[in-house]
Design a protein around this motif. Structure first.
Motif, short mmCIF file in Angstrom:
data_model
loop_
_atom_site.label_atom_id
_atom_site.label_comp_id
_atom_site.label_asym_id
_atom_site.label_seq_id
_atom_site.Cartn_x
_atom_site.Cartn_y
_atom_site.Cartn_z
N GLU A 59 46.51 117.97 -56.69
CA GLU A 59 46.52 117.51 -55.30
C GLU A 59 47.78 117.98 -54.57
OE1 GLU A 59 45.12 115.88 -51.88
OE2 GLU A 59 44.04 115.98 -53.77
N GLU A 60 48.94 117.88 -55.24
CA GLU A 60 50.19 118.32 -54.63
C GLU A 60 50.17 119.83 -54.38
OE1 GLU A 60 53.92 118.46 -52.95
OE2 GLU A 60 52.61 116.74 -53.32
N LEU A 61 49.61 120.59 -55.32
CA LEU A 61 49.52 122.04 -55.14
C LEU A 61 48.65 122.38 -53.94
CD1 LEU A 61 50.67 124.50 -56.69
CD2 LEU A 61 48.45 124.70 -57.80
N GLN A 62 47.57 121.63 -53.74
CA GLN A 62 46.72 121.85 -52.59
C GLN A 62 47.45 121.49 -51.29
OE1 GLN A 62 42.32 121.00 -52.97
NE2 GLN A 62 43.07 119.71 -54.62
N GLN B 62 50.63 121.57 -50.71
CA GLN B 62 51.61 122.63 -50.44
C GLN B 62 50.91 123.89 -49.93
OE1 GLN B 62 55.11 122.95 -51.30
NE2 GLN B 62 55.51 121.03 -52.35
N ALA B 63 49.80 124.23 -50.58
CA ALA B 63 49.06 125.44 -50.19
C ALA B 63 48.57 125.36 -48.75
CB ALA B 63 47.89 125.65 -51.14
N LEU C 10 38.04 126.88 -47.49
CA LEU C 10 39.31 127.07 -46.78
C LEU C 10 39.45 126.03 -45.68
CD1 LEU C 10 41.92 128.57 -46.24
CD2 LEU C 10 40.62 130.25 -44.89
N GLY C 11 38.38 125.72 -44.99
CA GLY C 11 38.43 124.70 -43.94
C GLY C 11 38.82 123.34 -44.50
N LYS D 61 44.14 119.48 -44.72
CA LYS D 61 45.35 118.87 -45.27
C LYS D 61 46.62 119.43 -44.61
CE LYS D 61 43.11 118.77 -49.84
NZ LYS D 61 42.81 117.33 -49.95
N ARG D 62 46.46 120.35 -43.68
CA ARG D 62 47.60 121.02 -43.06
C ARG D 62 48.26 120.12 -42.02
NH1 ARG D 62 49.18 126.31 -42.71
NH2 ARG D 62 50.19 127.02 -40.79
#
Length: 297
Positions: free
Chosen positions: A1-4, A6-7, A72-73, A78-79
């Motif tokens: 989840e954290e990697l996502q 950040q991504a 991708l959407g 999460k952005r």
């Protein structure tokens, strides 16, 4: 989840799909078809997404019935809302681009070049010009920018100065092939030329936007991990199994992209699992070593 998470903050995203099999989903699809459901989506895909976040690169994989653009959407949801619109690199398939997010989209020049390579036997002289005198020189200029470690702005100027005139001549050449009826627009080389003309703005984004990549090669190389799995194991049994496979492929390929030993990284996560759950941001591939050293000290 954290990697996502950040991504999702990346400045540039590469994405693409490859086919995959999940037995439980294939069974659901067959049942839907048998029941006469007309809007049943029959495809199953593994999406690869590469997020470029400053000097780091993050690889994420998602396997299921969603296309690359939909995955991708979901990631971009999460952005941070105040962040500027990111760049995206993909091929020209409509399913690769999210519908509800603002992005600066570029299309893949390697994909376009490959189409001319496929036509080379039938149109050797014309394709040789495109492959060598157009794409060959453009990639040479990009390699020059990389060798000299140019900033995005300096790379942009280099391409505008050196690649711009080449592409302007190429654009004129393509129109001449059609205007003088040297090729048939709907088939063969003419069909390839029509494709390039249709997507010209996105194929030449690197002439107008600092940092815009030439191609989607990094994502295609990363998808080979999923293709290799498909070749060796043939399928996933369940969606949950696919999620676990995606998780490990994401961690391993992120390590590879950042020149980190995946075995060492996964071992450290196992040895420090309780700390990883408490502070996942301190156990990412690019900072886990410092965190482990601080713990020892």
């Amino acid at each position: 989840e954290e990697l996502q998470r950040q991504a999702a903050q990346g400045q540039l995203f590469h994405n693409d799909d490859t086919g995959m099999k999940i037995l439980s989903v294939m069974k659901e699809i067959a049942q839907d078809v048998e029941a006469g459901k007309k809007k049943t989506r029959k495809g199953i895909f593994t999406t690869g997404i590469i997020s470029v976040l400053g000097k780091y690169k993050i690889a994420l994989y998602y396997t299921g019935r969603r296309h690359a653009g939909e995955n991708l959407g979901a990631l971009l949801d999460k952005r941070d809302e105040e962040s500027a619109p990111p760049q995206q690199m993909c091929d020209a398939k409509s399913g690769n681009t999210p519908k509800d997010h603002d992005l600066i989209v570029s299309n893949c020049n390697t994909h376009a070049r490959r189409m001319f390579v496929d036509m080379a036997d039938a149109y050797p002289e014309q394709c040789l010009y495109v492959i060598v005198d157009v794409y060959g020189k453009i990639y040479q200029h990009d390699a020059e920018a990389e060798e000299e470690n140019l900033s995005d702005e300096a790379r942009l100027i280099l391409h505008q100065t050196k690649s711009g005139p080449i592409l302007s001549e190429f654009k004129t050449w393509m129109q001449k092939q059609l205007d003088e009826k040297l090729v048939e627009p709907s088939q063969g080389l003419g069909k390839v030329i029509s494709y390039v003309q249709k997507h010209w703005e996105k194929l030449t984004r690197f002439l107008h936007v600092p940092g815009a990549p030439l191609d989607n090669n990094i994502c295609e190389r990363s998808l080979k991990k999923a293709i290799l799995f498909r070749k060796n194991s043939m399928f996933y049994k369940t969606e949950f199994g696919a999620q676990i496979g995606d998780l490990f492929m994401s961690l391993i390929q992120t390590c590879n992209l950042n020149h980190v030993n995946p075995f060492d990284y996964l071992t450290r996560l196992q040895l420090n699992s309780s700390d990883v759950f408490k502070n996942p941001a301190q156990w990412l591939p690019w900072n886990y070593r410092e965190t482990a050293l601080e713990k020892i000290a």
